[in-house]
Design a protein around this motif. Structure first.
Motif, PDB file in Angstrom:
ATOM      1  N   THR A  15     -10.544   3.066   2.820  1.00 34.50           N
ATOM      2  CA  THR A  15     -11.026   4.249   3.359  1.00 34.50           C
ATOM      3  C   THR A  15     -11.664   4.205   4.664  1.00 34.50           C
ATOM      4  O   THR A  15     -11.427   2.911   5.500  1.00 34.50           O
ATOM      5  N   ALA A  16     -12.085   5.363   5.103  1.00 36.51           N
ATOM      6  CA  ALA A  16     -12.447   5.170   6.619  1.00 36.51           C
ATOM      7  C   ALA A  16     -13.772   4.486   6.852  1.00 36.51           C
ATOM      8  O   ALA A  16     -14.202   4.145   7.827  1.00 36.51           O
ATOM      9  N   GLU A  17     -14.411   4.100   5.662  1.00 39.00           N
ATOM     10  CA  GLU A  17     -15.675   3.240   5.722  1.00 39.00           C
ATOM     11  C   GLU A  17     -15.409   1.867   5.577  1.00 39.00           C
ATOM     12  O   GLU A  17     -16.243   1.124   5.445  1.00 39.00           O
ATOM     13  N   GLY A  18     -14.034   1.718   5.095  1.00 43.45           N
ATOM     14  CA  GLY A  18     -13.625   0.251   5.276  1.00 43.45           C
ATOM     15  C   GLY A  18     -13.109   0.031   4.024  1.00 43.45           C
ATOM     16  O   GLY A  18     -12.800   1.018   2.974  1.00 43.45           O
ATOM     17  N   PRO A  19     -12.534  -1.141   3.310  1.00 42.76           N
ATOM     18  CA  PRO A  19     -11.889  -1.128   2.125  1.00 42.76           C
ATOM     19  C   PRO A  19     -12.787  -1.234   0.754  1.00 42.76           C
ATOM     20  O   PRO A  19     -13.996  -1.391   0.962  1.00 42.76           O
ATOM     21  N   TYR A  55       0.974  -1.263   0.201  1.00 44.16           N
ATOM     22  CA  TYR A  55      -0.074   0.085   0.048  1.00 44.16           C
ATOM     23  C   TYR A  55       0.751   1.299   0.014  1.00 44.16           C
ATOM     24  O   TYR A  55       1.954   1.261   0.794  1.00 44.16           O
ATOM     25  N   TYR A  56       0.280   2.242  -0.752  1.00 46.90           N
ATOM     26  CA  TYR A  56       1.036   3.742  -0.842  1.00 46.90           C
ATOM     27  C   TYR A  56       0.005   4.532  -0.095  1.00 46.90           C
ATOM     28  O   TYR A  56      -1.178   4.412  -0.082  1.00 46.90           O
ATOM     29  N   ASP A  57       0.658   5.670   0.628  1.00 44.85           N
ATOM     30  CA  ASP A  57      -0.129   6.688   1.202  1.00 44.85           C
ATOM     31  C   ASP A  57       0.753   7.834   1.217  1.00 44.85           C
ATOM     32  O   ASP A  57       1.839   7.954   1.249  1.00 44.85           O
ATOM     33  N   HIS A  58       0.137   9.158   1.027  1.00 43.67           N
ATOM     34  CA  HIS A  58       0.807  10.274   1.197  1.00 43.67           C
ATOM     35  C   HIS A  58      -0.374  11.741   1.510  1.00 43.67           C
ATOM     36  O   HIS A  58      -1.720  11.347   1.401  1.00 43.67           O
ATOM     37  N   GLY A  99      -3.882  10.773   2.389  1.00 39.89           N
ATOM     38  CA  GLY A  99      -3.774   9.853   3.597  1.00 39.89           C
ATOM     39  C   GLY A  99      -4.591   8.504   3.435  1.00 39.89           C
ATOM     40  O   GLY A  99      -4.522   7.649   4.414  1.00 39.89           O
ATOM     41  N   THR A 100      -5.277   8.237   2.199  1.00 31.56           N
ATOM     42  CA  THR A 100      -5.934   6.742   1.761  1.00 31.56           C
ATOM     43  C   THR A 100      -4.770   5.846   1.555  1.00 31.56           C
ATOM     44  O   THR A 100      -4.223   5.992   0.360  1.00 31.56           O
ATOM     45  N   PRO A 101      -4.569   4.796   2.041  1.00 30.58           N
ATOM     46  CA  PRO A 101      -3.478   3.633   1.606  1.00 30.58           C
ATOM     47  C   PRO A 101      -4.354   3.211   0.480  1.00 30.58           C
ATOM     48  O   PRO A 101      -5.594   2.927   0.190  1.00 30.58           O
ATOM     49  N   HIS A 102      -3.707   3.062  -0.610  1.00 33.91           N
ATOM     50  CA  HIS A 102      -4.126   2.579  -1.856  1.00 33.91           C
ATOM     51  C   HIS A 102      -2.991   1.567  -2.619  1.00 33.91           C
ATOM     52  O   HIS A 102      -1.962   1.908  -2.387  1.00 33.91           O
ATOM     53  N   ARG A 103      -3.395   0.922  -3.633  1.00 29.50           N
ATOM     54  CA  ARG A 103      -2.612   0.225  -4.388  1.00 29.50           C
ATOM     55  C   ARG A 103      -3.456  -0.363  -5.574  1.00 29.50           C
ATOM     56  O   ARG A 103      -4.591  -0.280  -5.564  1.00 29.50           O
ATOM     57  N   TRP A 104      -2.882  -0.555  -6.648  1.00 32.28           N
ATOM     58  CA  TRP A 104      -3.497  -0.898  -8.004  1.00 32.28           C
ATOM     59  C   TRP A 104      -2.850  -2.166  -8.705  1.00 32.28           C
ATOM     60  O   TRP A 104      -1.508  -2.404  -8.509  1.00 32.28           O
ATOM     61  N   ARG A 105      -3.594  -2.683  -9.526  1.00 31.11           N
ATOM     62  CA  ARG A 105      -3.049  -3.951 -10.331  1.00 31.11           C
ATOM     63  C   ARG A 105      -3.806  -4.005 -11.562  1.00 31.11           C
ATOM     64  O   ARG A 105      -4.855  -3.345 -11.690  1.00 31.11           O
ATOM     65  N   ALA A 106      -2.993  -4.598 -12.631  1.00 33.64           N
ATOM     66  CA  ALA A 106      -3.380  -4.645 -13.807  1.00 33.64           C
ATOM     67  C   ALA A 106      -4.871  -5.596 -13.964  1.00 33.64           C
ATOM     68  O   ALA A 106      -4.433  -6.895 -13.130  1.00 33.64           O
ATOM     69  N   VAL A 107      -5.696  -5.482 -14.758  1.00 33.15           N
ATOM     70  CA  VAL A 107      -6.695  -6.570 -14.912  1.00 33.15           C
ATOM     71  C   VAL A 107      -6.320  -7.062 -16.488  1.00 33.15           C
ATOM     72  O   VAL A 107      -6.396  -6.179 -17.453  1.00 33.15           O
ATOM     73  N   GLY A 108      -5.664  -8.297 -16.541  1.00 34.38           N
ATOM     74  CA  GLY A 108      -5.516  -8.732 -17.969  1.00 34.38           C
ATOM     75  C   GLY A 108      -4.009  -8.226 -18.106  1.00 34.38           C
ATOM     76  O   GLY A 108      -3.207  -8.278 -17.377  1.00 34.38           O
TER      77      GLY A 108
END
Length: 213
Positions: free
Chosen positions: A163-167, A141-144, A183-192
């Motif tokens: 998020t504050a409301e959950g994943p 996860y990244y956050d800034h 401040g939101t921890p986030h990450r992404w991946r490719a679909v395909g």
């Protein structure tokens, strides 16, 4: 009609790459010393090797986005803020009002599955980054501090937000975008096929510990 600058006015690709690496290394070294840290202490905080950081500060190598994120967090800033210093003004632009980046210019930073290229400069309050190629598995996860906007140019991604409301998981395709607060921890991946993915992200610099590293 305005004329284009002659190609000979631009530095050779190898010289430019070396200059950008040197600028990035110098910014990291300056910020480390301002924090009162030794190379060994920064290496421990960032969970990276001392020899790697030494080479990085001397402009002899370049970091991945993951290692740059660790360094930035240890120094109280962001990877995007550090990347902005590796920006050379284009001969056809005014350093006071315009920052021009041609296709293929800028220091590419290795990112899992592809590369990231900073399109901004230190004087501006937004940090645009182009991602070409994305890994097909989630990374850390990244956050800034700054808010971030993500726009999918080509390909398809799944983005995981804590998020504050959950994943929250969202699948984005060409033309889709998403905006989330700092401040939101986030990450992404490719679909395909991750090699087909191209993203544009824009991060707000507000709230960073150091706007001008």
């Amino acid at each position: 009609m305005p004329t284009q600058p002659a190609p000979s006015t631009s530095p050779a690709a190898g010289d430019t790459d070396a200059l950008l690496r040197a600028e990035l290394g110098s910014a990291i070294r300056k910020l480390r010393k301002e924090r009162g840290l030794t190379l060994v202490q920064l290496a421990e905080r960032a969970a990276l090797s001392h020899p790697f950081l030494s080479q990085l500060e001397r402009g002899l190598t370049r970091p991945s986005m993951s290692s740059l994120h660790r360094i930035a967090r240890a120094l109280g800033t962001t990877q995007q803020a550090l990347m902005t210093v590796a920006a050379v003004p284009h001969p056809g632009a005014s350093a006071d009002s315009v920052h021009l980046v041609r296709s293929g210019e800028g220091l590419p930073v290795a990112n899992r599955g592809g590369t990231a290229r900073m399109l901004g400069a230190p004087a501006y309050s937004a940090h645009p980054v182009e991602y070409t190629g994305v890994g097909e598995r989630f990374d850390e996860y990244y956050d800034h501090p700054g808010d971030e906007f993500v726009y999918v140019v080509t390909g398809e991604i799944e983005i995981d937000l804590q998020t504050a409301e959950g994943p929250r998981l969202h699948v984005l395709g060409p033309g889709d975008s998403i905006y989330y607060p700092g401040g939101t921890p986030h990450r992404w991946r490719a679909v395909g096929d991750g090699s087909r993915v191209r993203l544009l992200t824009v991060q707000n610099a507000t709230g960073e510990a150091d706007r001008h590293p």
